[in-house]
Design a protein around this motif. Structure first.
Motif, PDB file in Angstrom:
ATOM      1  N   GLU A  66       0.772  -1.414  -0.110  1.00  0.00           N
ATOM      2  CA  GLU A  66       0.101  -0.037  -0.018  1.00  0.00           C
ATOM      3  C   GLU A  66       0.901   1.343  -0.124  1.00  0.00           C
ATOM      4  O   GLU A  66       0.554   2.385  -0.621  1.00  0.00           O
ATOM      5  N   PHE A  67       2.098   1.302   0.874  1.00  0.00           N
ATOM      6  CA  PHE A  67       2.867   2.408   0.848  1.00  0.00           C
ATOM      7  C   PHE A  67       3.427   2.544  -0.663  1.00  0.00           C
ATOM      8  O   PHE A  67       3.514   4.043  -1.187  1.00  0.00           O
ATOM      9  N   LEU A  68       3.812   1.762  -1.592  1.00  0.00           N
ATOM     10  CA  LEU A  68       4.235   1.863  -2.755  1.00  0.00           C
ATOM     11  C   LEU A  68       3.222   2.413  -3.766  1.00  0.00           C
ATOM     12  O   LEU A  68       3.693   3.055  -4.799  1.00  0.00           O
ATOM     13  N   GLN A  69       1.986   1.898  -3.386  1.00  0.00           N
ATOM     14  CA  GLN A  69       0.954   2.333  -4.433  1.00  0.00           C
ATOM     15  C   GLN A  69       0.729   4.101  -3.757  1.00  0.00           C
ATOM     16  O   GLN A  69       0.357   4.810  -4.970  1.00  0.00           O
ATOM     17  N   ARG A  70       0.817   4.380  -2.777  1.00  0.00           N
ATOM     18  CA  ARG A  70       0.550   5.923  -2.258  1.00  0.00           C
ATOM     19  C   ARG A  70       1.811   6.745  -2.821  1.00  0.00           C
ATOM     20  O   ARG A  70       1.344   7.861  -3.176  1.00  0.00           O
ATOM     21  N   ILE A  71       3.034   6.156  -3.046  1.00  0.00           N
ATOM     22  CA  ILE A  71       3.930   7.224  -3.429  1.00  0.00           C
ATOM     23  C   ILE A  71       4.290   6.968  -4.966  1.00  0.00           C
ATOM     24  O   ILE A  71       5.167   7.564  -5.399  1.00  0.00           O
ATOM     25  N   GLY A  72       3.807   6.141  -5.747  1.00  0.00           N
ATOM     26  CA  GLY A  72       3.911   5.748  -6.938  1.00  0.00           C
ATOM     27  C   GLY A  72       3.620   7.083  -8.019  1.00  0.00           C
ATOM     28  O   GLY A  72       2.540   7.644  -7.580  1.00  0.00           O
ATOM     29  N   HIS A  73       4.441   7.345  -8.680  1.00  0.00           N
ATOM     30  CA  HIS A  73       4.228   8.708  -9.497  1.00  0.00           C
ATOM     31  C   HIS A  73       4.386  10.103  -8.830  1.00  0.00           C
ATOM     32  O   HIS A  73       4.080  11.270  -9.118  1.00  0.00           O
ATOM     33  N   SER A  74       4.750   9.977  -7.546  1.00  0.00           N
ATOM     34  CA  SER A  74       4.754  11.066  -6.747  1.00  0.00           C
ATOM     35  C   SER A  74       6.014  11.724  -6.641  1.00  0.00           C
ATOM     36  O   SER A  74       6.202  13.086  -6.236  1.00  0.00           O
ATOM     37  N   ALA A  75       7.397  11.090  -7.089  1.00  0.00           N
ATOM     38  CA  ALA A  75       8.407  11.767  -6.914  1.00  0.00           C
ATOM     39  C   ALA A  75       9.094  11.816  -5.736  1.00  0.00           C
ATOM     40  O   ALA A  75      10.239  12.390  -5.609  1.00  0.00           O
ATOM     41  N   ILE A  82      13.546  -4.270  -2.594  1.00  0.00           N
ATOM     42  CA  ILE A  82      12.692  -4.869  -1.525  1.00  0.00           C
ATOM     43  C   ILE A  82      13.470  -6.038  -0.680  1.00  0.00           C
ATOM     44  O   ILE A  82      14.441  -6.518  -1.038  1.00  0.00           O
ATOM     45  N   SER A  83      13.023  -6.086   0.552  1.00  0.00           N
ATOM     46  CA  SER A  83      13.671  -6.815   1.334  1.00  0.00           C
ATOM     47  C   SER A  83      12.441  -7.602   2.436  1.00  0.00           C
ATOM     48  O   SER A  83      11.858  -6.952   2.990  1.00  0.00           O
ATOM     49  N   GLN A  95       7.593  -6.603  -8.010  1.00  0.00           N
ATOM     50  CA  GLN A  95       8.644  -6.028  -8.651  1.00  0.00           C
ATOM     51  C   GLN A  95       7.886  -5.447 -10.070  1.00  0.00           C
ATOM     52  O   GLN A  95       8.276  -4.496 -10.454  1.00  0.00           O
ATOM     53  N   GLN A  96       6.924  -6.159 -10.593  1.00  0.00           N
ATOM     54  CA  GLN A  96       6.447  -5.607 -11.823  1.00  0.00           C
ATOM     55  C   GLN A  96       5.437  -4.559 -11.321  1.00  0.00           C
ATOM     56  O   GLN A  96       5.159  -3.536 -12.230  1.00  0.00           O
ATOM     57  N   ILE A  97       4.840  -4.660  -9.930  1.00  0.00           N
ATOM     58  CA  ILE A  97       3.883  -3.692  -9.599  1.00  0.00           C
ATOM     59  C   ILE A  97       4.673  -2.258  -9.613  1.00  0.00           C
ATOM     60  O   ILE A  97       4.307  -1.239  -9.753  1.00  0.00           O
ATOM     61  N   VAL A  98       6.019  -2.408  -8.790  1.00  0.00           N
ATOM     62  CA  VAL A  98       6.763  -1.222  -8.702  1.00  0.00           C
ATOM     63  C   VAL A  98       6.933  -0.471  -9.997  1.00  0.00           C
ATOM     64  O   VAL A  98       6.916   0.739 -10.085  1.00  0.00           O
ATOM     65  N   SER A  99       7.363  -1.211 -11.052  1.00  0.00           N
ATOM     66  CA  SER A  99       7.633  -0.679 -12.247  1.00  0.00           C
ATOM     67  C   SER A  99       6.342   0.061 -12.917  1.00  0.00           C
ATOM     68  O   SER A  99       6.556   0.969 -13.597  1.00  0.00           O
ATOM     69  N   LEU A 100       5.311  -0.961 -12.779  1.00  0.00           N
ATOM     70  CA  LEU A 100       4.084  -0.145 -13.154  1.00  0.00           C
ATOM     71  C   LEU A 100       3.631   1.210 -12.561  1.00  0.00           C
ATOM     72  O   LEU A 100       2.834   1.869 -12.864  1.00  0.00           O
ATOM     73  N   LEU A 101       3.978   1.135 -11.125  1.00  0.00           N
ATOM     74  CA  LEU A 101       3.727   2.409 -10.529  1.00  0.00           C
ATOM     75  C   LEU A 101       4.552   3.575 -10.823  1.00  0.00           C
ATOM     76  O   LEU A 101       4.485   4.713 -10.263  1.00  0.00           O
ATOM     77  N   GLY A 128      22.962   4.730 -12.313  1.00  0.00           N
ATOM     78  CA  GLY A 128      21.978   5.070 -13.155  1.00  0.00           C
ATOM     79  C   GLY A 128      21.143   3.831 -13.702  1.00  0.00           C
ATOM     80  O   GLY A 128      20.368   3.830 -14.561  1.00  0.00           O
ATOM     81  N   SER A 129      21.442   2.403 -13.066  1.00  0.00           N
ATOM     82  CA  SER A 129      20.777   1.191 -13.783  1.00  0.00           C
ATOM     83  C   SER A 129      19.726   0.926 -13.000  1.00  0.00           C
ATOM     84  O   SER A 129      19.081   1.632 -12.191  1.00  0.00           O
ATOM     85  N   GLY A 130      19.238  -0.528 -12.991  1.00  0.00           N
ATOM     86  CA  GLY A 130      17.998  -0.950 -12.473  1.00  0.00           C
ATOM     87  C   GLY A 130      16.973  -1.240 -13.439  1.00  0.00           C
ATOM     88  O   GLY A 130      17.295  -0.786 -14.703  1.00  0.00           O
ATOM     89  N   VAL A 131      15.879  -1.879 -13.104  1.00  0.00           N
ATOM     90  CA  VAL A 131      14.837  -2.140 -13.991  1.00  0.00           C
ATOM     91  C   VAL A 131      14.124  -0.700 -14.438  1.00  0.00           C
ATOM     92  O   VAL A 131      13.607  -0.120 -13.474  1.00  0.00           O
TER      93      VAL A 131
END
Length: 401
Positions: A66-75, A82-83, A95-101, A128-131
């Motif tokens: 839920e936290f990730l959904q709240r801050i998605g696209h917020s900058a 993830i841990s 991980q897919q959800i994170v990228s879609l957010l 500057g890498s990562g998915v």
């Protein structure tokens, strides 16, 4: 290491303290902490944006998802690590959800965390890498008049990527791709011009030009002792052209070539609904001896239904299955099942996206026969292909292997 601002979300006191101390030891001077998503949002309100959120998923109160959904696209958060002790399949979906957010997914350090793995991800962030999120800027399409001119002036060139027998290293065919040899901008990707060709109804004109060029190349390769099957990408909209098969037959006759030397690859996502004309076109291509390959198999939702209903005799497994082959038992099981399915249906199976020897060896162990990817060869011009084939054969058919 350049100082990073990191927010740690972890409800277990000891593990949160352990993560904070590890980050500081790795050079992160500004490390903030929160016991759940609600407190993390409050921290961000006070301290502003952070570079990385190191995020557990299962927490009392507001969980990590839920936290990730709240801050998605917020900058407010640039990247996510993830841990979590959740199962690998759930973490992969997150991980897919994170990228879609709209966030950058750096990776998954699991639990318990290890300093080397975490340090590598911190370095990746600094590099500057990562998915990369799919929310990146779209490709700018070329001007329609320019694309028409490029086709007319024969600037849209056929390039070739080999398909290789994994056991012997022998080249059994090539996929015919398209690159724009732009006079000012150099070699341009298909993403720049293929949608324009589709919009303008010019895909058939390109296909017929490529057929003519590639069949000449096929003859040259045969004279050098190499028998190559040519695989062309066919858009589902091209199947409704009732003249397609007659023109293909005419071009084959012009070059004294057999239909069995051609494969047409169709992406399954475009085959949800098939008209009478498109079905007839597929049957006529098979009657001519051509192979029909279902491309990007497993990337859509109707694969098995399409295999039962349509006259395919090759499966081309989507390259995404290779990305996590080493770590994901489910991916290995999916590949093994597809190989078994192909065998039971009398269909060949080609694995896309093989990029290194480890993947090659793993797939060979699973029983894969045909593969394609950068490990064997990148797409190349016809002239390069004619030089590459004997050079590879001279090195025992196992160049780069």
């Amino acid at each position: 290491m350049k100082s990073l601002r990191v927010l740690v979300l972890e409800d277990h006191d000891f593990q949160r303290s352990f993560a904070v101390n590890m980050l500081r030891q790795l050079g992160c001077q500004e490390v903030f902490e929160a016991v759940d998503g609600a407190q993390a949002l409050s921290v961000l309100d006070k301290v502003g944006k952070v570079d990385i959120a190191l995020c557990d998923l299962c927490m009392d109160g507001m969980d990590g998802l839920e936290f990730l959904q709240r801050i998605g696209h917020s900058a407010l958060v640039h990247s996510v690590i993830i841990s979590s002790s959740l199962s690998a399949d759930l973490r992969r979906t997150v991980q897919q959800i994170v990228s879609l957010l709209g966030l950058k997914m750096l990776g998954d350090v699991g639990k318990p965390m290890k300093a080397p793995a975490l340090n590598n991800l911190l370095k990746e962030h600094l590099c500057g890498s990562g998915v990369v999120s799919p929310a990146c800027a779209p490709v700018e399409l070329a001007n329609e008049d320019e694309v028409r001119g490029a086709l007319r002036k024969q600037q849209l060139k056929a390039w070739y990527q080999p398909k290789v027998n994994l056991s012997t290293g022998e080249v059994e065919g090539v996929e015919v791709l398209t690159r724009w040899q732009h006079p000012a901008s150099g070699i341009l990707s298909p993403a720049v011009f293929m949608p324009v060709l589709e919009h303008c109804g010019l895909l058939d004109e390109l296909l017929f030009a490529q057929l003519d060029t590639s069949l000449r190349l096929q003859q040259q390769a045969r004279s050098d002792g190499f028998v190559l099957n040519l695989a062309f990408n066919l858009h589902v909209t091209q199947l409704i052209n009732s003249d397609l098969t007659s023109i293909v037959k005419r071009i084959l006759k012009l070059h004294s070539a057999a239909g069995s030397s051609l494969t047409f690859e169709l992406t399954e996502s475009g085959l949800l609904e098939s008209s009478v004309t498109s079905l007839e076109t597929m049957v006529r291509l098979r009657m001519m001896g051509c192979q029909l390959s279902i491309d990007d198999f497993g990337a859509g939702f109707s694969s098995l239904q399409r295999l039962c209903q349509l006259p395919f005799n090759e499966i081309k497994l989507d390259g995404e299955f290779i990305r996590t082959l080493k770590h994901e038992p489910r991916c290995r099981a999916a590949i093994s099942s597809t190989l078994a399915l192909g065998k039971s249906l009398g269909m060949s199976v080609v694995i896309e996206g093989i990029e290194n020897k480890e993947e090659h060896d793993l797939l060979l162990g699973l029983g894969c026969t045909l593969g394609q990817g950068y490990f064997y060869a990148r797409p190349m011009t016809g002239e390069e292909l004619l030089r590459w084939l004997p050079a590879r054969a001279g090195s025992g058919n196992k160049a780069e292997m």
